[in-house]
Design a protein around this motif. Structure first.
Motif, PDB file in Angstrom:
ATOM      1  N   ALA A 119       0.833  -1.198   0.000  1.00 25.65           N
ATOM      2  CA  ALA A 119       0.000   0.000   0.000  1.00 25.65           C
ATOM      3  C   ALA A 119       0.874   1.256   0.000  1.00 25.65           C
ATOM      4  O   ALA A 119       0.572   2.236  -0.688  1.00 25.65           O
ATOM      5  N   GLU A 120       1.958   1.232   0.758  1.00 23.34           N
ATOM      6  CA  GLU A 120       2.859   2.382   0.811  1.00 23.34           C
ATOM      7  C   GLU A 120       3.555   2.596  -0.531  1.00 23.34           C
ATOM      8  O   GLU A 120       3.734   3.732  -0.977  1.00 23.34           O
ATOM      9  N   LEU A 121       3.936   1.511  -1.204  1.00 21.85           N
ATOM     10  CA  LEU A 121       4.567   1.637  -2.516  1.00 21.85           C
ATOM     11  C   LEU A 121       3.595   2.216  -3.545  1.00 21.85           C
ATOM     12  O   LEU A 121       3.988   3.019  -4.393  1.00 21.85           O
ATOM     13  N   PHE A 122       2.314   1.822  -3.464  1.00 23.87           N
ATOM     14  CA  PHE A 122       1.315   2.415  -4.347  1.00 23.87           C
ATOM     15  C   PHE A 122       1.155   3.904  -4.058  1.00 23.87           C
ATOM     16  O   PHE A 122       1.013   4.715  -4.962  1.00 23.87           O
ATOM     17  N   ARG A 123       1.186   4.281  -2.781  1.00 24.67           N
ATOM     18  CA  ARG A 123       1.067   5.689  -2.422  1.00 24.67           C
ATOM     19  C   ARG A 123       2.254   6.477  -2.976  1.00 24.67           C
ATOM     20  O   ARG A 123       2.096   7.552  -3.543  1.00 24.67           O
ATOM     21  N   CYS A 124       3.447   5.907  -2.834  1.00 26.24           N
ATOM     22  CA  CYS A 124       4.650   6.581  -3.332  1.00 26.24           C
ATOM     23  C   CYS A 124       4.614   6.704  -4.856  1.00 26.24           C
ATOM     24  O   CYS A 124       5.060   7.706  -5.417  1.00 26.24           O
ATOM     25  N   GLN A 125       4.070   5.696  -5.518  1.00 25.96           N
ATOM     26  CA  GLN A 125       3.962   5.738  -6.971  1.00 25.96           C
ATOM     27  C   GLN A 125       3.031   6.865  -7.392  1.00 25.96           C
ATOM     28  O   GLN A 125       3.285   7.558  -8.375  1.00 25.96           O
ATOM     29  N   SER A 126       1.978   7.098  -6.627  1.00 27.10           N
ATOM     30  CA  SER A 126       1.026   8.141  -6.990  1.00 27.10           C
ATOM     31  C   SER A 126       1.579   9.543  -6.721  1.00 27.10           C
ATOM     32  O   SER A 126       1.058  10.521  -7.246  1.00 27.10           O
ATOM     33  N   LEU A 127       2.645   9.654  -5.910  1.00 26.97           N
ATOM     34  CA  LEU A 127       3.223  10.965  -5.622  1.00 26.97           C
ATOM     35  C   LEU A 127       3.965  11.556  -6.820  1.00 26.97           C
ATOM     36  O   LEU A 127       4.143  12.762  -6.907  1.00 26.97           O
ATOM     37  N   GLY A 128       4.443  10.703  -7.701  1.00 26.36           N
ATOM     38  CA  GLY A 128       5.175  11.183  -8.876  1.00 26.36           C
ATOM     39  C   GLY A 128       6.576  11.641  -8.509  1.00 26.36           C
ATOM     40  O   GLY A 128       7.321  10.930  -7.838  1.00 26.36           O
ATOM     41  N   GLU A 129       6.939  12.874  -8.887  1.00 24.49           N
ATOM     42  CA  GLU A 129       8.289  13.382  -8.651  1.00 24.49           C
ATOM     43  C   GLU A 129       8.561  13.664  -7.183  1.00 24.49           C
ATOM     44  O   GLU A 129       9.715  13.752  -6.771  1.00 24.49           O
ATOM     45  N   ALA A 130       7.520  13.806  -6.381  1.00 20.46           N
ATOM     46  CA  ALA A 130       7.720  14.079  -4.955  1.00 20.46           C
ATOM     47  C   ALA A 130       8.118  12.811  -4.200  1.00 20.46           C
ATOM     48  O   ALA A 130       8.600  12.894  -3.070  1.00 20.46           O
ATOM     49  N   GLY A 131       7.954  11.650  -4.795  1.00 18.43           N
ATOM     50  CA  GLY A 131       8.264  10.390  -4.136  1.00 18.43           C
ATOM     51  C   GLY A 131       9.697  10.264  -3.659  1.00 18.43           C
ATOM     52  O   GLY A 131       9.934   9.891  -2.513  1.00 18.43           O
ATOM     53  N   TRP A 142      10.932   1.887  -0.162  1.00 21.95           N
ATOM     54  CA  TRP A 142      11.740   1.336  -1.254  1.00 21.95           C
ATOM     55  C   TRP A 142      12.920   0.532  -0.718  1.00 21.95           C
ATOM     56  O   TRP A 142      13.292  -0.494  -1.289  1.00 21.95           O
ATOM     57  N   ALA A 143      13.507   0.983   0.379  1.00 27.28           N
ATOM     58  CA  ALA A 143      14.612   0.223   0.976  1.00 27.28           C
ATOM     59  C   ALA A 143      14.118  -1.132   1.476  1.00 27.28           C
ATOM     60  O   ALA A 143      14.779  -2.159   1.280  1.00 27.28           O
TER      61      ALA A 143
END
Length: 111
Positions: free
Chosen positions: A51-63, A73-74
């Motif tokens: 779920a966190e990886l999906f959230r980070c993916q939706s952030l785009g360049e702010a990820g 990611w780590a």
């Protein structure tokens, strides 16, 4: 006819085909974008990392600037690169493969 005339006709035909292909491709991408945006994101509630990886993916360049995304990611890299030391628990009725079923030859018995 003159060879220059054939070359000009060929060039005009090539440009016309290129423009037509570009227009067709641009209209297809717009349809795909509408389909992609209408589809809801599928998230797995059992794994918070997913779920966190999906959230980070939706952030785009702010990820890459988000500390939570860096930690996610780590952890994802750690899970991917870490060798499995234990086998997953087997389901009832399903047995783990033995050396005979995998095609391995048992060591000869010295008697």
């Amino acid at each position: 006819m003159d060879s220059k005339l054939f070359a000009r006709i060929g060039a005009v035909a090539f440009v016309a085909v290129a423009i037509a292909a570009t227009v067709i491709e641009l209209t297809r991408k717009e349809e795909r974008a509408e389909i992609m945006s209408a589809r809801p994101a599928v998230t797995d509630t059992e794994d918070p990392l997913r779920a966190e990886l999906f959230r980070c993916q939706s952030l785009g360049e702010a990820g890459p600037r988000d500390p939570a995304c860096l930690r996610a990611w780590a952890e994802s890299r750690r899970r991917f690169l870490m060798p499995r030391t234990t086998f997953p628990t087997s389901r009832p009725g399903v047995s783990r493969p033995t050396s005979e079923t995998r095609g391995e030859v048992a060591a000869p018995n010295d008697e």
